[in-house]
Write a protein that holds these residues in place. Sequence first.
Motif, mmCIF file in Angstrom:
data_model
loop_
_atom_site.group_PDB
_atom_site.id
_atom_site.type_symbol
_atom_site.label_atom_id
_atom_site.label_comp_id
_atom_site.label_asym_id
_atom_site.label_seq_id
_atom_site.Cartn_x
_atom_site.Cartn_y
_atom_site.Cartn_z
ATOM 1 N N UNK A 105 0.853 -1.181 0.000
ATOM 2 C CA UNK A 105 0.000 0.000 0.000
ATOM 3 C C UNK A 105 0.897 1.242 0.000
ATOM 4 N N UNK A 106 0.962 1.916 -1.144
ATOM 5 C CA UNK A 106 1.872 3.048 -1.285
ATOM 6 C C UNK A 106 1.497 4.221 -0.385
ATOM 7 N N UNK A 107 0.246 4.291 0.066
ATOM 8 C CA UNK A 107 -0.146 5.411 0.926
ATOM 9 C C UNK A 107 0.573 5.368 2.272
ATOM 10 N N UNK A 108 1.049 4.193 2.671
ATOM 11 C CA UNK A 108 1.783 4.090 3.937
ATOM 12 C C UNK A 108 3.155 4.740 3.846
ATOM 13 N N UNK A 109 3.660 4.913 2.632
ATOM 14 C CA UNK A 109 5.005 5.442 2.446
ATOM 15 C C UNK A 109 5.016 6.912 2.019
ATOM 16 N N UNK A 110 3.842 7.542 1.979
ATOM 17 C CA UNK A 110 3.811 8.930 1.523
ATOM 18 C C UNK A 110 4.418 9.857 2.579
ATOM 19 N N UNK A 111 4.832 11.027 2.122
ATOM 20 C CA UNK A 111 5.493 11.991 2.992
ATOM 21 C C UNK A 111 4.698 13.294 3.003
ATOM 22 N N UNK A 112 4.907 14.055 4.053
ATOM 23 C CA UNK A 112 4.308 15.380 4.183
ATOM 24 C C UNK A 112 5.393 16.339 4.658
#
Length: 590
Positions: A335-342
């Motif tokens: 799940x790529x959303x777990x690796x997103x950054x802010x």
Amino acid sequence: MVEKGGDYGQQLRRALRTLAQPRAGREGVSRVIWKDKGCPDRTAMTTPAGSGTGFGSVSWWGLSPAVDLQAESPPVDPDSQAETEHETPELNVLLLGSVDGRHLLRTLARAALWPRRRFHFYVLENNLEAVARHILIFSLALEDPEKMGLQERSETFLEVWGNALLRPPVAAFVRAQACRLAHLVPEPDRLAEQLPWLSLGALKFRERDALEAVFRFWAGGEKGPEAFPMSRLWDSRLRQYLGSRYDARHGVSDWDLHMKLHDRGARVIHTREFRRWRDTGVAFELRDSSAYHVPNRTLASGRLLSHRGERVAARGYWGDIATGPFVAFGIEADDETLLRTSNGQPVKTACEITEHNVAELFREMAAWGHPRAAEGDPEQVQGGAEGSSEPAAPAPEPFTVHFLSLDSAHTLHHKSCYMGQFQLLYVACGMVHLLSAELGACVAPGGRLIVELAQFLVDLRQEQLQAFSSRVGELAQAAGFAPQLGGKPSDTFARFYKAGDSAPGHEDPAVESGTPPPEVLAPPLEATDPPSEDRTQPLESGNPPSEPLKLTSESQASLLEASVPPTGSQAPKSENQTVPPETKYPIPDI
């Protein structure tokens, strides 16, 4: 005050040793601040980068993300599949030093995405404690969902696998499972009935007895934490590793995290969780911190050390204190959303990603935990036929985990049942020294080799990592393998294929036609494996082993010798190490 005419250095050393002694009744105070022979110099007290001592001598968790072994193996040959039309094709995998079973679990979890195959995993470790942890982890992963829910199983797995201290309920589960396994190991018939996926037939009888002793030590909860004082042992290892930098350990951990692990691809590891693990050994704090106080006995191993000229049997913690268990499940996710950054910072931490990945892993493995459904239980078949119009999902093929004898890496080719048997060979970075032409002969024509690199070893500098990768290529070439071209380059794994043995017309499409034949490859290198009698055996019934115990994973020797050639200033370390006072407690009766 120094006496007039006295030896100032001698009196100073005596005073320092006196100050270093703990007060009576004060437990947990480390007594390894000063050496027995004088006050050490600054160089001796400081552990520089590149020493490799932070990795320890025993591997308890992997230093690479979990991979699907079926994706790494060659595809099924259509001709052989046509010949065995009514049989399920098999995948035979040999794993050296996989340690924690993460690759096996991910392979089974993703089996539904591939054509049906029957798995045979042959696991070779260099200490029986790792074999015992394999069995415990698989027993937990295949636990009946009605007895233990998904969340409880996931949290129990994370604590047993990566925490030095456990919560009391988890410690009780470990004792119960260890007691059950201790009774099953000496009874092959009951073992085959209750754990049909497990095969211990390749182990020697003395190894089975020692494996039973390991389980009995885990089950000995009535002796209390004094049998394995994990907090004190962890602090002792940390003081020896950091030396004079111990008081600045938070700065050291921040440097290792930001300047090494983050730069090498593990940016999701948070400072807070990494610092907590470095201080206490607790990587996954799923409850209040006060709940973790029971030592995790599955991280215990035995060694013979030299103390004042005598061999002393010591049980302690000799594992990793530098990198941590965050890499195996915590830096990659489907799940790529777990690796997103802010704002340039990861939104999720490595612990949160690990929890999600392990929960998904166990959810996907639910089908493997229903042997009745796999065997075609009449009640379930009838219910599926009458209750719904949709056909029931086919039960997965059974799998088998075969544990090989500890010293069998260089003797497998003597048995015809292993010659050309394996489609995939996996070698961990701590077992690279076992890669040889004899071992390569056990891989089938067109088979694959995947080697774990030392990317996440914080004690190794960049030039040492490059030298290690080059050395891996040399060993693989000498074993009869060629680099696998055309794939995505990786700093974590090195991939090869069995060169020159493929039948005509079955060339690997991922390999270029210009690959040199095996006759022009470098001659096999001499095996660097130490004699088998020096391998680590677990301590049984409080009796010290008859042979000296060495670094059980051979990791430091493998990594440093493979990465940089020895020079005059790099003298080999003596096996006669001083026993820290924390490890000189009596070996408990098992």
